[in-house]
Design a protein around this motif. Sequence first.
Motif, PDB file in Angstrom:
ATOM      1  N   LYS A  85       0.875  -1.173   0.000  1.00 39.35           N
ATOM      2  CA  LYS A  85       0.000   0.000   0.000  1.00 39.35           C
ATOM      3  C   LYS A  85       0.911   1.221   0.000  1.00 39.35           C
ATOM      4  N   GLN A 129      -8.632  10.224  -2.921  1.00 35.76           N
ATOM      5  CA  GLN A 129      -9.396  10.798  -1.812  1.00 35.76           C
ATOM      6  C   GLN A 129     -10.473  11.763  -2.302  1.00 35.76           C
ATOM      7  N   LYS A 135     -15.228  11.101   5.271  1.00 38.06           N
ATOM      8  CA  LYS A 135     -15.355  10.133   6.366  1.00 38.06           C
ATOM      9  C   LYS A 135     -15.197   8.704   5.855  1.00 38.06           C
ATOM     10  N   ASP A 136     -15.762   8.423   4.701  1.00 42.97           N
ATOM     11  CA  ASP A 136     -15.668   7.081   4.135  1.00 42.97           C
ATOM     12  C   ASP A 136     -14.251   6.756   3.668  1.00 42.97           C
ATOM     13  N   TYR A 138     -11.435   7.806   5.103  1.00 42.85           N
ATOM     14  CA  TYR A 138     -10.654   7.434   6.278  1.00 42.85           C
ATOM     15  C   TYR A 138     -11.116   6.103   6.867  1.00 42.85           C
ATOM     16  N   SER A 139     -12.386   5.796   6.753  1.00 40.19           N
ATOM     17  CA  SER A 139     -12.883   4.489   7.187  1.00 40.19           C
ATOM     18  C   SER A 139     -12.314   3.376   6.311  1.00 40.19           C
ATOM     19  N   MET A 141      -9.467   3.567   4.644  1.00 38.24           N
ATOM     20  CA  MET A 141      -8.044   3.469   4.962  1.00 38.24           C
ATOM     21  C   MET A 141      -7.828   2.699   6.268  1.00 38.24           C
ATOM     22  N   LYS A 142      -8.738   2.890   7.219  1.00 37.95           N
ATOM     23  CA  LYS A 142      -8.641   2.167   8.479  1.00 37.95           C
ATOM     24  C   LYS A 142      -8.808   0.668   8.251  1.00 37.95           C
ATOM     25  N   GLN A 143      -9.736   0.293   7.387  1.00 36.44           N
ATOM     26  CA  GLN A 143      -9.935  -1.124   7.089  1.00 36.44           C
ATOM     27  C   GLN A 143      -8.752  -1.703   6.327  1.00 36.44           C
ATOM     28  N   LYS A 145      -5.723  -0.652   6.671  1.00 35.32           N
ATOM     29  CA  LYS A 145      -4.594  -0.669   7.600  1.00 35.32           C
ATOM     30  C   LYS A 145      -4.629  -1.928   8.463  1.00 35.32           C
ATOM     31  N   THR A 146      -5.812  -2.433   8.749  1.00 38.18           N
ATOM     32  CA  THR A 146      -5.925  -3.622   9.588  1.00 38.18           C
ATOM     33  C   THR A 146      -5.513  -4.893   8.824  1.00 38.18           C
TER      34      THR A 146
END
Length: 149
Positions: A85, A129, A135-136, A138-139, A141-143, A145-146
């Motif tokens: 990534k 982006q 908001k979506d 960053y959500s 990106m959070k998923q 990242k996990t």
Amino acid sequence: MKAKPDNSIAAELILLGILFLIGYYFSDSLQKHPLGYFWLALSITTLCYGFWKIERYEIKNAQLIKKNFFGLLTKTADLKKLKQKQIKKHKTGTSPFIFISLLKNTDKYRNFQKVKLTFYNGKKMTIYQNTIDTKDFYSLMKQLKTRKL
């Protein structure tokens, strides 16, 4: 998870393409001049690129799904096979072609992130982006990242 699209950039490109077509249609001299073919090609290319930028992203069952052209073109990648990534930040500054940044009170259209995903099976996918709701993005990106790389 479905990411809400932000069609502001796409709408700007589509409107610009329509303005180019209107200019071509009402200009008799442009229709008769060889430069008119270039003008027509430019307007159609701008329209097509605007429709291409209508992007939808969805994560379903560890699959990242990207849809372009109102869902006509779909690209699917298995997030279990995510290899790399790469996040790049783009700063366009005060580009005269980004009219939407003047109308909306946000810096998202001038300074945005571009995420390149590379998978073990050779597939590549790019997430911008400025085509997704903030908001979506960053959500999403959070998923991502996990996921283990």
